[in-house]
Design an enzyme around this catalytic site. Structure first.
Site, short mmCIF file in Angstrom:
data_model
loop_
_atom_site.label_atom_id
_atom_site.label_comp_id
_atom_site.label_asym_id
_atom_site.label_seq_id
_atom_site.Cartn_x
_atom_site.Cartn_y
_atom_site.Cartn_z
N SER A 179 0.77 -1.13 -0.08
CA SER A 179 0.09 0.14 -0.11
C SER A 179 1.11 1.20 -0.08
CB SER A 179 -0.89 0.19 1.10
OG SER A 179 -1.68 -1.32 1.23
N1 SAH Z 1 -0.75 -4.96 3.84
C1 SAH Z 1 0.04 -5.27 2.83
C2 SAH Z 1 -0.69 -5.00 1.53
C3 SAH Z 1 -1.83 -6.05 1.11
S1 SAH Z 1 -2.31 -6.36 -0.47
C4 SAH Z 1 1.23 -4.71 2.67
O1 SAH Z 1 1.53 -3.87 3.78
O2 SAH Z 1 2.04 -4.85 1.96
C5 SAH Z 1 -3.75 -7.15 0.20
C6 SAH Z 1 -3.46 -8.52 0.41
O3 SAH Z 1 -4.53 -9.31 0.81
C7 SAH Z 1 -2.79 -9.36 -0.92
O4 SAH Z 1 -1.48 -9.96 -0.60
C8 SAH Z 1 -3.76 -10.63 -0.96
O5 SAH Z 1 -3.17 -11.76 -1.13
C9 SAH Z 1 -4.48 -10.64 0.64
N2 SAH Z 1 -5.59 -11.04 0.66
C10 SAH Z 1 -6.76 -11.13 0.00
N3 SAH Z 1 -7.75 -11.63 0.52
C11 SAH Z 1 -7.20 -12.54 1.44
C12 SAH Z 1 -7.77 -13.19 2.39
N4 SAH Z 1 -9.20 -13.63 2.42
N5 SAH Z 1 -7.21 -13.85 3.36
C13 SAH Z 1 -5.96 -13.42 3.44
N6 SAH Z 1 -5.08 -12.54 2.77
C14 SAH Z 1 -5.86 -11.94 1.72
#
Ligand code: SAH
Length: 227
Positions: free
Chosen positions: A76
């Protein structure tokens, strides 16, 4: 303030002036953009964001932009990390235990790890989970635990959590996560269909949950089940 969980990563001081300077510049920019939570700004001045992204992109690590991390996911934008973290923490005592859904690169989890006693972070894509876990371990974030699991189910055996941060957008907040929010606890999440998401802050008071709808945001989708 906030010296309770000083950075433990071995490289923190050895990175060279450039990285610390770059981080300080980033934090100055976040301040200008309206972030006022000092503990959050201090945490972001410490966490080496470049360690969480591909080396080929590290020259952009301290720009205020989201960056690709592979598997169609992104780390992000720092402003969004700061804003959501500040909303989660509020002005009082920091939450004790926080659950993050969507580990991605692990960067947001590290920022939380600087600020709260214990962080659980869940990721559904195996290679991202592995990379984030290795990176957090190498940097010494022993209070951040990463799990490969479906975040829409939360982590019932370890809850309730004082704070829950979702970093992927669903059409609604999964009921299991609201169930795992402690009394007085706060949940911050992007909610809505692609192109129409807003940041939501939900707070539990006993059986009641209040909801505040804030800024428009743009997150990757929250997907149920493991990849
Ligand atoms: N917080 C992260 C950015 C997140 S991008 C950082 O600091 O880099 C969003 C992430 O959520 C992705 O890696 C995606 O695979 C994950 N995601 C999406 N749905 C999810 C779920 N049901 N359970 C766990 N992770 C999930």
């Amino acid at each position: 303030m906030n010296q309770r969980f000083p950075s433990r990563h071995p490289h923190a001081r050895g990175l060279g002036v450039t990285s610390q300077r770059a981080r300080d510049r980033l934090v100055a920019g976040l301040r200008q953009a309206g972030v006022t939570h000092e503990a959050v700004l201090e945490a972001m001045a410490r966490v080496p964001r470049h360690a969480f992204i591909d080396e080929a992109l590290s020259y952009k690590a301290y720009e205020d932009t989201a960056l690709p991390i592979g598997h169609a996911q992104t780390i992000s934008q720092p402003f969004v990390v700061a804003h959501m973290t500040a909303l989660l923490l509020g002005e009082g005592d920091p939450p004790d235990t926080v659950l993050e859904i969507g580990t991605g690169s692990g960067y947001q989890a590290a920022v939380l790890g600087e600020l709260v006693r214990s962080v659980y972070s869940l990721e559904r894509i195996p290679p991202l989970y592995q990379r984030a876990r290795a990176c957090l371990r190498e940097l010494g974030y022993i209070n951040v635990r990463v799990r490969l699991s479906d975040g829409t189910l939360g982590l019932p055996d370890y809850g309730p959590f004082d704070g829950i941060l979702i970093t992927a957008a669903g059409e609604e907040v999964p009921a299991a996560l609201l169930d795992q929010l402690a009394d007085g606890g706060r949940l911050v999440a992007p909610v809505g269909a692609p192109g129409n998401q807003r940041l939501m802050v939900m707070q539990r008071q006993g059986r009641d949950v209040t909801t505040r709808e804030l800024d428009p945001v743009s997150f990757v989708p929250l997907v149920a089940g493991l990849e």
